[in-house]
Scaffold this active site. Structure first.
Site, short mmCIF file in Angstrom:
data_model
loop_
_atom_site.label_atom_id
_atom_site.label_comp_id
_atom_site.label_asym_id
_atom_site.label_seq_id
_atom_site.Cartn_x
_atom_site.Cartn_y
_atom_site.Cartn_z
N TRP A 18 0.84 -1.18 -0.04
CA TRP A 18 -0.08 0.02 0.25
C TRP A 18 0.58 1.24 -0.05
O TRP A 18 0.43 2.23 -0.04
CB TRP A 18 -1.10 0.02 1.26
CG TRP A 18 -0.33 -0.26 2.51
CD1 TRP A 18 -0.83 -1.40 3.27
CD2 TRP A 18 0.36 0.45 3.51
NE1 TRP A 18 -0.17 -1.48 4.69
CE2 TRP A 18 0.71 -0.23 4.77
CE3 TRP A 18 1.10 1.64 3.45
CZ2 TRP A 18 1.49 0.18 5.75
CZ3 TRP A 18 1.86 2.29 4.20
CH2 TRP A 18 2.19 1.31 5.64
N LYS B 288 -2.71 -8.78 -6.93
CA LYS B 288 -3.48 -8.37 -5.81
C LYS B 288 -2.98 -7.03 -5.29
O LYS B 288 -1.91 -6.95 -4.66
CB LYS B 288 -3.67 -9.30 -4.68
CG LYS B 288 -4.93 -8.84 -3.96
CD LYS B 288 -4.96 -9.78 -2.72
CE LYS B 288 -3.93 -9.38 -1.73
NZ LYS B 288 -4.37 -8.14 -0.90
N SER C 159 5.75 -7.04 4.42
CA SER C 159 6.30 -6.88 5.80
C SER C 159 7.22 -8.38 5.70
O SER C 159 7.05 -9.43 4.82
CB SER C 159 5.25 -7.13 6.81
OG SER C 159 4.46 -8.22 6.72
N GLU D 85 10.50 -8.98 -1.60
CA GLU D 85 11.18 -7.43 -1.22
C GLU D 85 10.25 -7.15 0.01
O GLU D 85 9.19 -6.64 -0.09
CB GLU D 85 10.79 -6.49 -2.44
CG GLU D 85 11.71 -5.42 -2.33
CD GLU D 85 11.22 -4.23 -1.54
OE1 GLU D 85 11.68 -4.27 -0.36
OE2 GLU D 85 10.42 -3.40 -2.05
N CYS E 22 10.58 1.33 2.48
CA CYS E 22 11.68 0.42 3.08
C CYS E 22 12.87 0.70 2.73
O CYS E 22 14.07 0.45 3.49
CB CYS E 22 11.33 -0.89 2.43
SG CYS E 22 11.43 -1.12 0.55
N GLU F 279 11.26 -1.70 12.03
CA GLU F 279 10.88 -0.77 10.99
C GLU F 279 9.72 -0.19 11.56
O GLU F 279 8.66 -0.65 11.89
CB GLU F 279 10.62 -1.70 9.91
CG GLU F 279 10.34 -0.54 8.63
CD GLU F 279 10.15 -1.36 7.27
OE1 GLU F 279 10.35 -0.68 6.39
OE2 GLU F 279 9.58 -2.57 7.14
#
Length: 479
Positions: free
Chosen positions: A154, A178, A230, A251, A285, A381
Site C-alpha cells: 500500500w 492483488k 512485511s 521484497e 523500505c 521498522e
C-alpha cells in the site's frame, strides 16, 4: 444526503467482475478518514477464475515475439502517460499523497520503468551455442516461468504494481496481481487502461485481503509468487510456496543506516536526509530512517536535523507546500505512535512525536536522539516519518551499528574521503549503498536486499531475469 460510493471490481480474463459471493470491503481515503469506495473481497472462486484465465492466456502470450511484447508495453506506457491525471488522482485518493509530488516524482519513473522493460524484452542473453562434448551442440534457452501470482503493497500502489507486472509480462508470463486491500483504486484503473492493449487473461487484478493473497500463493497454478510487504508476510509466502516448490520473489522490510562522517557536508546531508526520511511519510523500505553520526558533529547535526523536521510540512493532497501526506491507515498511525510512546528514558524527542490534526492519519516529522543499538526503535521498522540518530566513535563502530539489524535493503554513506566511502560500500551488508545521496532509483539498476529484507531483484536486467527460467538443449551433430 449520502454520496454514493464508487464501486471497484476485479479484472479477470478481460472482464470487470464483482466477487463471486458478492462480498466487499470499504476503501478509506487516509487524508480524510472517510470511505469513498467499495472493492471486492475476493475468495477462492475468484482466485480460481483469475488463475484459470491467466493459465489459458499463457501459451499464446509465451509464444509472442519479444518485439510484440515490447510493442504492447510501450503502448501501455503511452496510455499511462496520456491518462496521468486520472492515475495521479486515483493514487492520491488511495493514499492521501500530495497530488503535485505524485505527478512529478512517481508517474514519470513509473512510465520510464515500463519502457525499460519493453526494451529488456528484446535483450535476453545467454551463453553462446557451442560444442562442449564431441559431436554435441549445446544451446541455452531462457523461457517465461508461467503464471505469476503477485501481491503489491500500500505504500506505492501504482509503482509497485509496475515493478511486478512489467518484467513478468515482458518475459512472456501472465499475471494475477492483488493490490493491498487499503489501496486498490489505482490498480483497478490500470487494468481499465491495459484492457485495450493486452490479450484477455494476460493481466488480471483481484482485490481482497491477506486471505485472498494466501489463496493466490497456495494455488496450484502459479509457477512463481512475488510479494512486496512485511517480513512476516514474506515468511508466510515462502512457507506456503514451499509446499509445491514455487519460485518466490520477496521484497520485504528495511532499516536503512545513514552513516554521516565528520567530514561530510552537513547542510547538504541534513537537507537530503530529511527529504529521504520523510518523503511518503517515511512509508518506504529504503527511507533514511536510522542516522549514525560521528560523535564530533553529533550535536550540530541533531540540531540542524530537528530544524529541518520543524520546517517540513505534512497536509492535504492539494496543498502544494507539503512534502508528505498521511499514514496509510489507522493501524499504521497506531504503530508509529506506539514506537514513540514506548521510547526508553534515555531517548529524547528532538522534533515532532505527535499526531497532526484530528482528521485523517497525519503524523508530524519526528527526530529522536540518545538511542542505543538494542532499542526497539533502532531494531524494528517504524515505517513512518521518524528519523532516529545515534552517535559513533570510528569507522569500525559505524559498521557494527549499521550492520547490526536483521534488515539489509539499503544504506548510505556521507563523506568526502573516497577511500572511506569505498571501504564502507564494500563492508555495508545491504543490497544498495548510496554515497553522499540517499533514495534515488533508476530502472537500469537492481533494487533488492539481503537477510530479512528478502531475495530477488526488482528493476534492471536482474529483475527481468528473475521472471525467466533456463533450459539446456543438447543436440547430436550426427542427425
Amino acid at each position: 444526503m449520502t454520496t454514493e460510493l464508487r464501486r471497484l471490481r476485479n479484472y479477470i480474463g478481460g472482464e470487470f467482475k464483482d466477487a463471486a459471493d458478492g462480498r466487499t470491503t470499504e476503501v478509506v481515503n487516509p487524508a480524510t478518514g472517510e470511505v469513498y469506495a467499495t472493492a471486492p473481497l475476493s475468495g477462492q472462486a475468484d482466485v480460481d477464475a483469475a488463475m484459470a484465465a491467466a493459465a489459458a492466456a499463457f501459451p499464446g502470450w509465451r509464444d509472442t515475439t519479444p518485439a510484440e511484447r515490447q510493442k504492447a508495453l510501450l503502448k501501455i506506457a503511452d496510455a499511462f502517460e496520456a491518462r496521468a491525471d486520472e492515475l495521479v488522482a486515483a493514487e492520491s485518493e488511495n493514499t492521501g499523497k500530495p497530488l503535485g509530488l505524485t505527478a512529478s516524482e512517481e508517474l514519470p519513473p513509473m512510465v520510464d520503468q515500463i519502457r525499460f522493460f519493453a526494451g529488456a524484452a528484446r535483450l535476453l542473453e545467454g551463453r553462446s551455442a557451442g560444442e562442449y562434448m564431441d559431436g554435441m551442440t549445446s544451446i541455452v534457452r531462457r523461457e517465461p516461468v508461467g503464471v505469476c501470482a503477485q501481491v503489491a503493497p500500500w505504500n506505492y500502489p501504482m509503482m509497485m504494481a509496475v515493478w511486478k507486472f512489467a518484467p513478468a509480462i515482458a518475459a512472456g508470463n501472465t499475471v494475477v496481481l492483488k493490490p493491498s486491500d487499503t489501496t486498490p483504486a489505482s490498480t483497478v484503473l490500470m487494468a481499465e487502461i491495459i484492457d485495450s492493449v493486452l490479450p484477455k487473461g494476460v493481466f488480471n487484478v483481484i482485490c481482497g485481503d491477506r486471505e485472498t493473497g494466501r489463496a493466490m500463493v497456495e494455488h496450484s497454478t502459479p509457477a512463481m509468487a512475488s510479494i512486496t510487504g512485511s517480513v512476516r508476510a514474506g515468511m508466510q509466502v515462502a512457507e506456503s510456496a514451499s509446499k509445491d516448490v514455487k519460485r518466490v520473489h520477496l521484497e520485504l522490510g528495511g532499516k536503512a543506516p545513514v552513516v554521516v562522517f565528520e567530514d561530510a557536508d552537513i547542510p547538504k546531508a541534513v537537507e537530503d536526509i530529511a527529504v529521504a526520511g520523510y518523503f511518503n511519510a517515511g512509508q518506504d523500505c529504503t527511507a533514511a530512517t536510522r542516522v549514525l553520526v560521528h560523535e564530533s558533529i553529533h550535536d550540530e547535526f541533531v540540531a540542524a536535523l530537528a530544524k529541518a523536521a520543524a520546517d517540513t510540512k505534512t497536509g492535504a493532497p492539494d496543498d502544494e507546500d507539503v512534502l508528505y501526506g498521511p499514514l496509510n491507515n489507522p493501524n499504521q498511525l497506531g504503530q508509529v505512535a506506539g514506537f514513540i510512546e514506548r521510547l526508553p528514558a534515555h531517548a529524547k524527542v528532538e522534533a515532532g512525536g505527535h499526531r497532526v490534526g484530528e482528521k485523517g492519519y497525519f503524523y508530524a516529522p519526528t527526530v529522536v536522539s540518545g538511542l542505543k543499538q538494542d532499542d526497539e526503535i533502532i531494531q524494528n521498522e517504524v515505517f513512518g516519518p521518524v528519523i532516529t540518530v545515534q552517535s559513533f566513535t570510528d569507522e569500525s563502530q559505524a559498521l557494527e551499528y549499521a550492520n547490526g539489524v536483521e534488515f539489509a535493503l539499503a544504506s548510505s554513506v556521507w563523506t568526502k574521503d573516497h577511500g572511506r566511502a569505498m571501504r564502507m560500500s564494500k563492508n555495508l551488508d545491504f543490497g544498495c549503498v548510496w554515497i553522499n545521496t540517499h533514495i534515488p532509483l533508476v530502472a537500469e539498476m537492481p533494487h533488492g536486499g539481503f537477510k530479512k529484507s528478502g531475495y530477488g531483484k526488482d528493476l534492471s536486467a536482474y529483475g527481468f531475469e528473475d521472471y525467466t527460467r533456463i533450459k539446456h538443449v543438447m543436440t547430436s551433430l550426427d542427425g
